[in-house]
Structures are given as C-alpha cells and as structure tokens.
Design an enzyme around this catalytic site. Structure first.
Site, short mmCIF file in Angstrom:
data_model
loop_
_atom_site.label_atom_id
_atom_site.label_comp_id
_atom_site.label_asym_id
_atom_site.label_seq_id
_atom_site.Cartn_x
_atom_site.Cartn_y
_atom_site.Cartn_z
N GLN A 1 36.90 10.38 -72.33
CA GLN A 1 37.49 9.79 -71.13
C GLN A 1 38.66 10.59 -70.58
O GLN A 1 39.04 10.39 -69.43
CB GLN A 1 37.93 8.35 -71.43
CG GLN A 1 36.74 7.43 -71.69
CD GLN A 1 37.18 6.04 -72.13
OE1 GLN A 1 37.38 5.78 -73.30
NE2 GLN A 1 37.37 5.14 -71.17
N ASN B 1 34.54 3.68 -82.91
CA ASN B 1 35.15 2.75 -81.98
C ASN B 1 34.08 1.78 -81.48
O ASN B 1 33.09 2.21 -80.89
CB ASN B 1 35.72 3.51 -80.76
CG ASN B 1 36.36 2.58 -79.75
OD1 ASN B 1 37.39 1.97 -80.04
ND2 ASN B 1 35.75 2.42 -78.59
N GLU B 2 34.25 0.52 -81.76
CA GLU B 2 33.45 -0.56 -81.15
C GLU B 2 31.94 -0.33 -81.20
O GLU B 2 31.30 -0.10 -80.16
CB GLU B 2 33.85 -0.75 -79.69
CG GLU B 2 35.30 -1.09 -79.47
CD GLU B 2 35.62 -1.37 -78.00
OE1 GLU B 2 34.79 -1.08 -77.14
OE2 GLU B 2 36.71 -1.88 -77.73
C1 BGC Z 1 36.88 0.98 -74.94
C2 BGC Z 1 37.55 2.00 -74.03
C3 BGC Z 1 37.51 1.50 -72.59
C4 BGC Z 1 38.21 0.16 -72.53
C5 BGC Z 1 38.33 -0.45 -71.13
C6 BGC Z 1 37.26 -0.45 -74.65
O1 BGC Z 1 36.26 -1.32 -75.03
O2 BGC Z 1 37.12 1.32 -76.28
O3 BGC Z 1 36.92 3.23 -74.18
O4 BGC Z 1 38.07 2.40 -71.70
O5 BGC Z 1 37.48 -0.75 -73.31
O6 BGC Z 1 37.11 -0.77 -70.58
#
Ligand code: BGC
Length: 385
Positions: A17, A156-157
């Site tokens: 990002q 991550n997630e």
């Molecule tokens: C993610 C980020 C994202 C943010 C806002 C999160 O779930 O880890 O990468 O930019 O949400 O949408």
C-alpha cells in the site's frame, strides 16, 4: 491513565500500500484491469516509501511515536520461486537498523495480503505448496533480519484476504469460490503454525499473528439474539484464532467495526451515526469489548491497526483519544495490552478503493495532519507520567 512505561505508541503501514514498485506481486495484473480499482489508479508509486522510508521515520520521530508496524513484500524478496534477492533483504535491513538507531520498536509483518506473482499463478494460499513456500520465506527473513526487530507477525488478517478475494470478490482473484476460500483458510493456518515452529527453532523471537476482529452486540437482548451474537463471534474470531492459539506469543488485533445483530431484518446494523469517509460507523468503545473478549487466549495483545478514513481530519483527533481511553480501561480491568498502532502512518493505496480513502496521520506528500500532533501530545502526556 494506566499505560505501562514500555507501552508502544505507533502507527502502521503495509508494503504493497505504501512502497510502490509493486509489479512483482500477484495483484499487479489485476489492478490494471479497468473496473477493479475504483479511481482507475494503481499501486506502482503509492506513497513511494521504497525510496522515501527515511521521511516516514522522520514523521514517526516528529510525532514522538516509539513504534512502527510495517510489512515486508515477499514478492520483492523472492521474485521467482526459490531465488532470493539480497538487495531487497538489505533494503529492509537498512530500515530496521535506522529504526533501532532512532529507538523505534519495529513490529514487522511477513505477509500483508499480497503474494509473489509466481505464487499467485499457482493458486496462492489455495495451493498446499504455499505452506512450504511461506515457511521457507519466513525462515530466510528471520535468519537475515530476525535480531533487528522486536516483534514479528506472520499474516495480516487471513479472514479479510479470504473473504474479499473469494466471497465478496472485490479483491484479487475476484471470483466467487467458497471451496477456494476453505482451502486458503486451512492452508494459511498450517502456514502460520509451520512458520512459527521454524522461526522458534532459530532463536527466541517473539512471533504473533494479526487478525481483524469486530465487536458484536445484540440489538435487543433476548434468547435468539444472544445466540446470534455468539455465532457471529465464533465465525468472526474464534475459528480464525483458535487453530493458531498454541503457536503465537502475542495476538495482533485490528479493530474497525461494531455491529448490532438481531434475528429479524435488518439483521445487521451499526450502533452509531458518526461515519468515516467509507461510510463505516465509528464506535471506539467496541475496542474495549474486543480486547476483553480476546484476553481468553492468555497472550499479550497489541492493537496492530485502528484507523479512520477522514480526509478533512475532523474525526481523527477524538478517534485516537477514544482508542487510548478504551485501552486504558481494558488495562485497568486486567487486559495485557502492550501497544497501539494507528492505521495508518500515511495515506496509501487502499486496494480496490485506490487512493480515495485517506487514513493517514500524514498525506502522501508527507504533510503531517493536525491529528498527528494531537496523538503526539497524548503520547507525551502518557509517557511522561
Ligand atoms: C487492512 C489494511 C487496510 C485497512 C483499511 C485493514 O483491514 O489490514 O491493509 O488498509 O483495513 O481498510
């Protein structure tokens, strides 16, 4: 407030990002297909942090943050299968050395949604070979950089990546495919556990996983609504964390949303009318709830993301203040919360939303927003106590 002296006050970014030069990732071809990215943009420059990372550290310093969460782009480290690019590894080494010099604690994510294109071509994490590939990549990074960062996380997630790519279809690969979602779910758990075991064999590294956790409450308390909330918590959180719970030294919690549930339409609603630029309603008290619910894993908790898309910077000051108040309450009530990372340090490429959503404490041009100084003053107050 009850923050311990060692508490981490930071902010977060992800490689894809912010860094730019993302052509080696599995998102690259996808993002150039018209209609995939809302504003027709792409991530090839993003915030140019690949070149401007020193400016990013300057913003951290100027706003008195003592921690930084960022991610390593696997695609840059291993551009073709089995071939590691030493210059990319050295690039991250330089960043980590500088952070150390500046007394900024690093929390590094090994995988923030994007894969190398070569892995994407064979199905990404839907392919069971990804378990071995991810473990090999994680091992390589820890051997090279392990001692330079205080905290490491694998994924991550996992939930968000699986859902958005295969069920909601707004992200790569963008085809409705519950079977693929299920295979990814299984393989990502195995990849996390396998990487964790491999990393722990290399030394005493602190390794966690980051999950997105929402707060669920009943719209009106009654027997069926209570059960619905339990089911939601199970499918939102438990099934993602439980299978990795024995293989984590800490839990990273990304908190964005709170939902009210009931068994009749509308089944799902948001309790508040204050909304961010995305239209997501803002309920920072849900942060307290998710922290308390997740003390059950018996691990230290870091709030690895909590942020607001707010171009005008009107909501953000209170948003950050309320986050810290809720964390303070959770610590008072016995929760082992060790750090808070606002999302994000910078405006960035917000996946399918392109550059339309501004989460940053600073803009892409590194203009620091007033809310960042509100955060700085809160940090000063809490650290000096
Ligand atoms: C993610 C980020 C994202 C943010 C806002 C999160 O779930 O880890 O990468 O930019 O949400 O949408």
């Amino acid at each position: 407030m009850n923050f311990p002296k060692s508490f981490l006050f930071g902010s977060a970014t992800s490689a894809y990002q912010t860094e730019g030069q993302s052509n080696l990732t599995d998102w690259h071809d996808w993002e150039f297909v018209p209609g995939h990215i809302i504003d027709g943009s792409n991530s090839m420059v993003a915030a140019d942090s690949w070149n401007k990372w020193q400016d990013d550290i300057k913003i951290l310093k100027e706003t008195h943050q003592n921690a930084y969460r960022f991610s390593i782009e696997w695609a840059k480290i291993e551009p073709s299968e089995g071939n590691f690019d030493q210059s990319a590894i050295d690039h991250y080494k330089e960043i980590l050395i500088e952070l150390k010099k500046q007394n900024i604690t690093a929390l590094v994510t090994l995988h923030h949604f994007t894969n190398p294109a070569w892995l994407g071509k064979i199905g990404g994490f839907a392919n069971p070979k990804s378990i071995m590939y991810f473990t090999r990549y994680a091992t390589k990074i820890i051997k090279e950089l392990g001692d330079l960062a205080e905290l490491w996380t694998t994924f991550n997630e996992t939930k968000v990546l699986i859902m958005k790519g295969n069920l909601q279809t707004e992200w790569f690969p963008g085809k409705f495919n519950p079977w693929r979602a299920f295979k990814m779910y299984k393989n990502m758990i195995k990849a996390h556990n396998s990487a964790y075991i491999a990393i722990k064999k290399l030394g005493h590294y602190e390794v966690g996983i980051v999950q997105n956790i929402s707060a669920y409450v009943v719209k009106k308390p009654n027997f069926f609504n209570n059960i619905l909330v339990k089911i939601a918590r199970y499918f939102d959180t438990t099934i993602f964390i439980k299978p990795t719970a024995k293989h984590m030294d800490f839990l990273g919690v990304n908190y964005y949303m709170k939902f009210e549930l009931q068994t009749k339409a509308p089944f799902l609603s948001h309790p508040n009318t204050l909304k961010n630029d995305y239209g997501w309603s803002i309920n920072q008290e849900g942060l307290y709830q998710v922290i308390m619910e997740n003390t059950r894993w018996g691990k230290p908790i870091y709030i690895t993301e909590n942020g607001v898309a707010d171009e005008k910077d009107l909501i953000r000051p209170d948003f950050i203040k309320q986050a810290l108040e809720n964390i303070d309450q959770a610590i008072t009530d016995g929760a082992p919360v060790k750090g808070y990372f606002y999302w994000s340090l910078l405006d960035n490429f917000e996946f399918a939303s392109g550059y339309t959503m501004k989460f940053g404490l600073a803009t892409i041009d590194r203009q620091i927003r007033p809310s960042a100084f509100v955060y700085r003053d809160l940090i000063d107050k809490l650290i000096s106590k």
